[in-house]
Structures are given as structure tokens and as C-alpha cells.
Design a protein around this motif. Structure first.
Motif, mmCIF file in Angstrom:
data_model
loop_
_atom_site.group_PDB
_atom_site.id
_atom_site.type_symbol
_atom_site.label_atom_id
_atom_site.label_comp_id
_atom_site.label_asym_id
_atom_site.label_seq_id
_atom_site.Cartn_x
_atom_site.Cartn_y
_atom_site.Cartn_z
ATOM 1 N N UNK A 91 0.864 -1.173 0.000
ATOM 2 C CA UNK A 91 0.000 0.000 0.000
ATOM 3 C C UNK A 91 0.904 1.227 0.000
ATOM 4 N N UNK A 92 0.406 2.322 -0.530
ATOM 5 C CA UNK A 92 1.199 3.563 -0.569
ATOM 6 C C UNK A 92 0.688 4.528 0.485
ATOM 7 N N UNK A 93 1.592 5.252 1.113
ATOM 8 C CA UNK A 93 1.157 6.250 2.093
ATOM 9 C C UNK A 93 0.510 7.447 1.394
ATOM 10 N N UNK A 94 -0.359 8.125 2.101
ATOM 11 C CA UNK A 94 -0.934 9.365 1.583
ATOM 12 C C UNK A 94 0.140 10.437 1.530
ATOM 13 N N UNK A 95 0.981 10.486 2.547
ATOM 14 C CA UNK A 95 2.127 11.401 2.562
ATOM 15 C C UNK A 95 3.159 10.850 3.539
ATOM 16 N N UNK A 96 4.326 11.442 3.507
ATOM 17 C CA UNK A 96 5.425 10.991 4.348
ATOM 18 C C UNK A 96 6.327 10.040 3.588
ATOM 19 N N UNK A 97 7.395 9.608 4.256
ATOM 20 C CA UNK A 97 8.355 8.718 3.613
ATOM 21 C C UNK A 97 8.592 7.470 4.450
ATOM 22 N N UNK A 98 8.822 6.374 3.730
ATOM 23 C CA UNK A 98 9.182 5.111 4.346
ATOM 24 C C UNK A 98 10.401 4.595 3.602
ATOM 25 N N UNK A 99 11.482 4.348 4.326
ATOM 26 C CA UNK A 99 12.719 3.842 3.742
ATOM 27 C C UNK A 99 13.042 2.508 4.390
ATOM 28 N N UNK A 100 13.256 1.495 3.562
ATOM 29 C CA UNK A 100 13.611 0.161 4.026
ATOM 30 C C UNK A 100 14.995 -0.157 3.475
ATOM 31 N N UNK A 101 15.976 -0.325 4.346
ATOM 32 C CA UNK A 101 17.359 -0.626 3.945
ATOM 33 C C UNK A 101 17.856 0.362 2.884
#
Length: 127
Positions: A91-101
Motif C-alpha cells: 500500500x502507498x502512504x498518503x504522505x510521508x516517507x518510508x525507507x527500508x534498507x
């Protein structure tokens, strides 16, 4: 345990935070290597997710270092599965950032999915 919403607090050697929706994240260090602080495995910044006009996740900030384990706790409807689906690239966030490795979960979705296994309470084989 009394934890204020949005405030990190150490409890029994574990960092405990909760957001406005009552999602509780517990991070516990297990012999993290010295370089871990410079290389977070998971980094979430100002994450928000809404469905139509209903906010599900509001302003989630979380950093998980290599060697840490977390537990995501909360009542029904608090956003736990939504958070995990975003982390898994489902799923994609509405806003903000997600970083995995070091990979952006939106731009590098396929590579993120190769790194993460996600077992949920219902199968997502056809999504």
C-alpha cells in the motif's frame, strides 16, 4: 506503564512510543552493531494514510536500527495492518516517507518487496 502519545519513553530497557491513534511500537535493542545508528534498517518520517476522508495513520515517525526488534500493538482499527502493509510495499502512504534498507518504499517497491516477508491475518495473493 504510562506513555504519552507521540512521546518516546524508555520502559524496562525498551523504547516505547505511541501515536495519536493509539498504535504502540516497542523497539528493543539486541546487540546492535556500532554502525547501526548510521544505517537504520527502517525509517518512517511523518507517515500519513487516509482512506477517502478518514485518517488511519497520522504523523508516524519511527526508526528501527539493525539488530532491533519491534512489536506493533493497538486496538482494532488503530492502523497496525495498514502500517505493516505500507512497510511491505503493498500500500502507498498518503504522505510521508518510508525507507527500508535505504530504499524508498514508493519508488523502489519491487526491491522492497524482495526484502520483506509479510504474513497477515488474511491472504493477499491477488492484490
Amino acid at each position: 506503564m504510562n506513555v504519552q502519545r507521540g512521546v518516546g519513553e524508555e520502559y524496562a530497557g525498551q523504547m516505547v512510543t505511541t501515536n495519536a491513534d493509539g498504535v504502540l511500537a516497542v523497539a528493543r535493542s539486541i546487540d546492535a552493531p556500532p554502525y547501526a545508528a548510521q544505517n537504520p534498517l527502517v525509517e518512517i518520517s511523518n507517515l500519513r494514510k487516509s482512506y477517502a476522508f478518514k485518517p488511519v495513520l497520522r504523523r508516524i515517525d519511527l526508526t528501527v536500527l539493525r539488530g532491533q526488534r519491534i512489536a506493533v500493538l493497538g486496538s482494532n482499527g488503530a492502523g497496525k495492518t495498514t502500517l505493516l502493509r505500507i512497510l511491505a510495499g503493498m500500500d502507498k502512504p498518503t504522505s510521508g516517507t518510508v525507507t527500508i534498507a535505504g530504499l524508498d518504499s514508493v519508488r523502489d517497491t519491487l526491491r522492497v518487496r524482495q526484502l520483506i516477508g509479510f504474513v497477515a491475518h488474511q491472504p493477499y495473493l491477488y492484490e
